[in-house]
Scaffold this active site. Structure first.
Site: not given
Ligand code: NI
Length: 165
Positions: A92, A134
């Site tokens: 991320c 996500h």
């Molecule tokens: Ni992310």
């Protein structure tokens, strides 16, 4: 166009529930263009508005097409259906330098609105399905590290917080 600052864990904005978008304003259009540019520069697969400090339901996703990459902004995205599961490595932009294997749905059916205000629907699997899950998690204040077991989460916190201090 402009490059935006990506907020990183443990910034509290990443834990906020993003608000639905009611009108697609010029500002939102500009923001989505800037988010695509920011995502590409950071070499991400997707970016949610929370990550640049604005808690509204807007995500951008890099769609890997046959004729090269095509990024898209989706407003008020929702996962309508999921099918089977798959474990794959994930990272991320808001948790830089950390990657972990996460179990997610293999196939998803996503609905939303595109930047022109038209209905957006897609059925996808693998990499793209993972990216949608996500990014939509981000809009709900959820991060991929939340899926780690308590033991792995503790290891992550020690390593990560030591690094950013
Ligand atoms: Ni992310």
């Amino acid at each position: 166009m402009a490059i935006l600052e990506i907020k990183t864990y443990p910034d509290p904005i990443l834990r906020e529930q993003a608000k639905p978008i009611e009108h697609i304003t010029e500002e939102i259009k500009r923001l989505s263009t800037d988010m695509i540019e920011t995502m590409r520069l950071a070499r991400g697969a997707g970016l949610a508005a929370n990550q640049i400090g604005i808690p509204i339901r807007l995500i951008v996703i890099e769609l890997k097409g046959k004729k090269g990459d095509k990024a898209m902004a989706i407003i008020n995205p929702e996962i309508v259906l999921t099918e089977s599961e798959e474990i794959a490595e994930e990272g991320c932009l808001s948790v830089p330098g950390f990657y972990e294997f996460i179990k997610r749905a293999k196939k998803v059916y996503v609905k939303g609105i595109d930047i022109e205000g038209k209905l957006f629907e897609t059925e996808c699997e693998g990499y793209l399905a993972r990216a949608f899950q996500h990014e939509i998690d981000h809009l709900n204040g959820k991060l991929f590290i939340d899926y780690l077991s308590p033991v792995k989460r503790n290891i992550f916190k020690k390593k990560y917080l030591k690094k950013i201090r």
